[in-house]
Design a protein around this motif. Structure first.
Motif, PDB file in Angstrom:
ATOM      1  N   THR A   1       0.720  -1.233   0.253  1.00 13.70           N
ATOM      2  CA  THR A   1       0.003  -0.019  -0.035  1.00 13.70           C
ATOM      3  C   THR A   1       1.008   1.255   0.071  1.00 13.70           C
ATOM      4  O   THR A   1       0.603   2.182  -0.746  1.00 13.70           O
ATOM      5  CB  THR A   1      -0.937  -0.045   1.256  1.00 13.70           C
ATOM      6  OG1 THR A   1      -0.243  -0.345   2.313  1.00 13.70           O
ATOM      7  CG2 THR A   1      -1.833  -1.130   1.116  1.00 13.70           C
ATOM      8  N   TYR A   2       1.808   1.080   0.847  1.00 13.31           N
ATOM      9  CA  TYR A   2       2.936   2.457   0.839  1.00 13.31           C
ATOM     10  C   TYR A   2       3.742   2.472  -0.568  1.00 13.31           C
ATOM     11  O   TYR A   2       4.098   3.478  -1.082  1.00 13.31           O
ATOM     12  CB  TYR A   2       3.725   2.256   2.008  1.00 13.31           C
ATOM     13  CG  TYR A   2       2.994   2.834   3.080  1.00 13.31           C
ATOM     14  CD1 TYR A   2       2.969   3.934   3.439  1.00 13.31           C
ATOM     15  CD2 TYR A   2       2.545   1.640   4.114  1.00 13.31           C
ATOM     16  CE1 TYR A   2       2.397   4.511   4.855  1.00 13.31           C
ATOM     17  CE2 TYR A   2       1.750   2.159   5.270  1.00 13.31           C
ATOM     18  CZ  TYR A   2       1.900   3.406   5.633  1.00 13.31           C
ATOM     19  OH  TYR A   2       1.176   3.993   6.682  1.00 13.31           O
ATOM     20  N   SER A   3       4.001   1.258  -1.233  1.00 13.63           N
ATOM     21  CA  SER A   3       4.555   1.321  -2.497  1.00 13.63           C
ATOM     22  C   SER A   3       3.677   1.931  -3.465  1.00 13.63           C
ATOM     23  O   SER A   3       4.100   2.719  -4.244  1.00 13.63           O
ATOM     24  CB  SER A   3       4.862  -0.066  -3.122  1.00 13.63           C
ATOM     25  OG  SER A   3       5.879  -0.570  -2.123  1.00 13.63           O
ATOM     26  N   VAL A   4       2.183   1.747  -3.581  1.00 11.81           N
ATOM     27  CA  VAL A   4       1.487   2.456  -4.511  1.00 11.81           C
ATOM     28  C   VAL A   4       1.427   4.054  -4.140  1.00 11.81           C
ATOM     29  O   VAL A   4       1.528   4.728  -5.182  1.00 11.81           O
ATOM     30  CB  VAL A   4      -0.038   1.881  -3.972  1.00 11.81           C
ATOM     31  CG1 VAL A   4      -1.229   2.764  -4.736  1.00 11.81           C
ATOM     32  CG2 VAL A   4      -0.175   0.641  -4.618  1.00 11.81           C
ATOM     33  N   LEU A   5       1.593   4.473  -2.894  1.00 12.70           N
ATOM     34  CA  LEU A   5       1.579   5.893  -2.658  1.00 12.70           C
ATOM     35  C   LEU A   5       2.907   6.286  -3.249  1.00 12.70           C
ATOM     36  O   LEU A   5       2.982   7.543  -3.779  1.00 12.70           O
ATOM     37  CB  LEU A   5       1.438   6.292  -1.126  1.00 12.70           C
ATOM     38  CG  LEU A   5       0.129   5.848  -0.490  1.00 12.70           C
ATOM     39  CD1 LEU A   5       0.398   6.315   1.032  1.00 12.70           C
ATOM     40  CD2 LEU A   5      -0.991   6.585  -1.063  1.00 12.70           C
ATOM     41  N   ALA A   6       3.976   5.658  -3.252  1.00 13.70           N
ATOM     42  CA  ALA A   6       5.389   6.051  -3.775  1.00 13.70           C
ATOM     43  C   ALA A   6       5.158   6.395  -5.146  1.00 13.70           C
ATOM     44  O   ALA A   6       5.630   6.733  -5.797  1.00 13.70           O
ATOM     45  CB  ALA A   6       6.450   4.952  -3.052  1.00 13.70           C
ATOM     46  N   ALA A   7       4.676   5.284  -5.799  1.00 11.06           N
ATOM     47  CA  ALA A   7       4.529   5.211  -7.217  1.00 11.06           C
ATOM     48  C   ALA A   7       3.533   6.403  -7.824  1.00 11.06           C
ATOM     49  O   ALA A   7       3.727   6.842  -8.971  1.00 11.06           O
ATOM     50  CB  ALA A   7       3.686   3.780  -7.778  1.00 11.06           C
ATOM     51  N   MET A   8       2.799   6.741  -6.981  1.00 13.41           N
ATOM     52  CA  MET A   8       1.783   7.809  -7.274  1.00 13.41           C
ATOM     53  C   MET A   8       2.360   9.461  -6.842  1.00 13.41           C
ATOM     54  O   MET A   8       1.947  10.268  -7.572  1.00 13.41           O
ATOM     55  CB  MET A   8       0.628   7.784  -6.592  1.00 13.41           C
ATOM     56  CG  MET A   8      -0.305   6.463  -7.046  1.00 13.41           C
ATOM     57  SD  MET A   8      -1.715   6.322  -5.843  1.00 13.41           S
ATOM     58  CE  MET A   8      -3.028   8.095  -6.156  1.00 13.41           C
ATOM     59  N   GLY A   9       3.719   9.230  -6.144  1.00 13.15           N
ATOM     60  CA  GLY A   9       4.177  10.563  -5.747  1.00 13.15           C
ATOM     61  C   GLY A   9       3.565  10.976  -4.459  1.00 13.15           C
ATOM     62  O   GLY A   9       3.835  12.321  -4.283  1.00 13.15           O
TER      63      GLY A   9
END
Length: 452
Positions: free
Chosen positions: A398-406
């Protein structure tokens, strides 16, 4: 001996982690806030951003008057005549660029674009630091749970081993059953030692990222997500710091082409001199117009070079966009896998627990062998270990998703920190203040505070 002491300390910490949570328990948000404030990598890139800010100030200074002084003394002696003379001269000169075809302005604007690109690089580094913190946090939690699982496994197999010995003593089982239980117990103790070592390593990584040792970590919940895959991709393309930074680098490259083209035209400089030599003062004011006639092809080569660099940055923009879209897709895929695995392992644990309890009861009645009990216990253990990994993977995903979105930054996460303002230092230097000015003295105080 040092490793054993470290393991003992971590095991003691794990017992606290596994105890009922108290008011002083540490959350993932606490670890993220400390990592944000203690990160040397963030400090390094903030300093690089301040250096880029100074490039704008230095470029702007080219459009201002340059005033300098010079003093000389010359002694002349004549042995034949015995006449000696000492000549003193002083000079103050001023030069001002009046016109250069816009080359200096283009240079300043290009540096401003590079400042904006460097700010985005800082945002990207912030995401890397925070994501690494999330991984370190859940790794410590997982290592603690794995350790507890291995400790419990050793206790259970020890009981099975003793039961097998007792049954062997009364002739209910053979020595093979005892040997099987003894082998499983040795393997369980080996895995326990490995789990202790993994916890030490996870603690060291946590200390390296956060700046301190883990203390009573609470379970971490997955980050809330309000975007589906398509919306997340569209958001990332508009807002990811890697893409925004690359866009600014493309703009800087285009400005550098115009700067190189302007260098082929004339320039106009205003200059003035005041000189005093042996008490006599002279003054002069003039205008100098100059421009290249032939430079051996250097100027044309510089234009082509800047065009090539512009093309490279544009290609980099396409590459970065594809990479960002891929990162979003990968992050959502990993999240889907983690969630599906978590649900599957939950069902597996329930079924394996029922099976283990049943096999153990049947073994006491002689309907099952010691090997059956050990296999059932191993299946339950494997399911529980897989569940721990799946839960950790879900949080990280879930935090990787946030990172991928910026979006993995202190502001979006609402961390209890004083966020770094990337424009604050720029506002102090964008007018290129002199060292003796009020703003220059304020800058000195800021830099001393940063150094401390």
């Amino acid at each position: 001996m040092g490793l054993r002491h470290a393991i003992s300390a971590i095991c003691l910490a794990s017992s606290v982690l596994l105890a009922p949570l108290v008011a002083t328990a540490e959350t993932l948000a606490d670890a993220l806030a400390d990592a944000y404030e203690n990160s040397g990598l963030l400090d390094q890139n903030r300093a690089l951003l301040r250096a880029a800010d100074e490039d704008v100030a230095q470029s702007l200074a080219a459009l201002r008057p340059v005033i300098s002084w010079a003093a000389s003394a010359q002694y002349t002696g004549s042995p034949s005549s015995g006449a000696d003379s000492l000549t003193n001269s002083y000079q103050i000169s001023a030069d001002l660029l009046i016109y250069d075809g816009g080359a200096s302005n283009f240079a300043t604007e290009a540096q401003k674009e590079l400042v904006l690109a460097t700010r985005q690089t800082l945002m990207s580094v912030e995401q890397q630091v925070l994501l690494r913190t999330v991984q370190a946090y859940v790794n410590v939690r997982s290592a603690v749970e794995f350790l507890s699982l291995r400790q419990n496994n050793v206790r259970v197999i020890t009981q099975e081993f003793r039961a097998a010995q007792d049954r062997f003593d009364v002739g209910e089982v053979t020595r093979t059953d005892v040997a099987l239980a003894e082998a499983r117990l040795a393997a369980a103790r080996s895995l326990l030692s490995a789990a202790e070592g993994s916890l030490v390593q996870a603690s060291e990584e946590f200390n390296a990222v956060v700046g301190r040792r883990p203390d009573n970590l609470q379970p971490a919940a997955p980050a809330p997500l309000s975007y589906d895959l398509a919306a997340a991709r569209a958001f990332a393309v508009r807002n990811h710091p890697d893409l925004l930074g690359q866009q600014h680098r493309v703009s800087a490259a285009e400005l550098n082409i115009r700067r190189a083209e302007a260098a082929t035209g004339p320039s106009v400089n205003l200059n003035g001199r005041v000189a005093v030599s042996d008490g006599e003062a002279t003054e002069s004011v003039g205008v100098t117009v100059s421009g290249p006639i032939y430079a051996g092809g250097r100027l044309a080569s510089q234009i082509r070079q800047q065009m090539a660099r512009r093309d490279a940055e544009r290609a980099g923009l396409h590459i970065t966009r594809a990479a960002v879209e891929q990162q979003v897709g990968n992050a959502y895929a990993l999240l889907a896998v983690a969630r599906a695995s978590r649900d599957a392992f939950d069902r597996q644990i329930r079924a394996a627990r029922v099976a283990f309890q049943g096999v153990r009861e049947e073994a006491t009645l002689g309907a099952r062998t010691t090997l059956d009990v050990l296999n059932a216990e191993q299946e339950l253990l494997d399911a529980q270990a897989s569940m721990i990994s799946a839960q950790s993977d879900e949080v990280v995903a879930t935090y990787s998703v946030l990172a991928a979105m910026g979006l993995l930054n202190a502001q979006h996460l609402g961390l209890a920190v004083q966020t770094y303002d990337p424009s604050a230092y720029y506002k102090l230097v964008d007018e290129a203040p002199a060292a003796l000015s009020e703003q220059g003295r304020a800058l000195d105080r800021v830099l001393r505070a940063l150094g401390e």
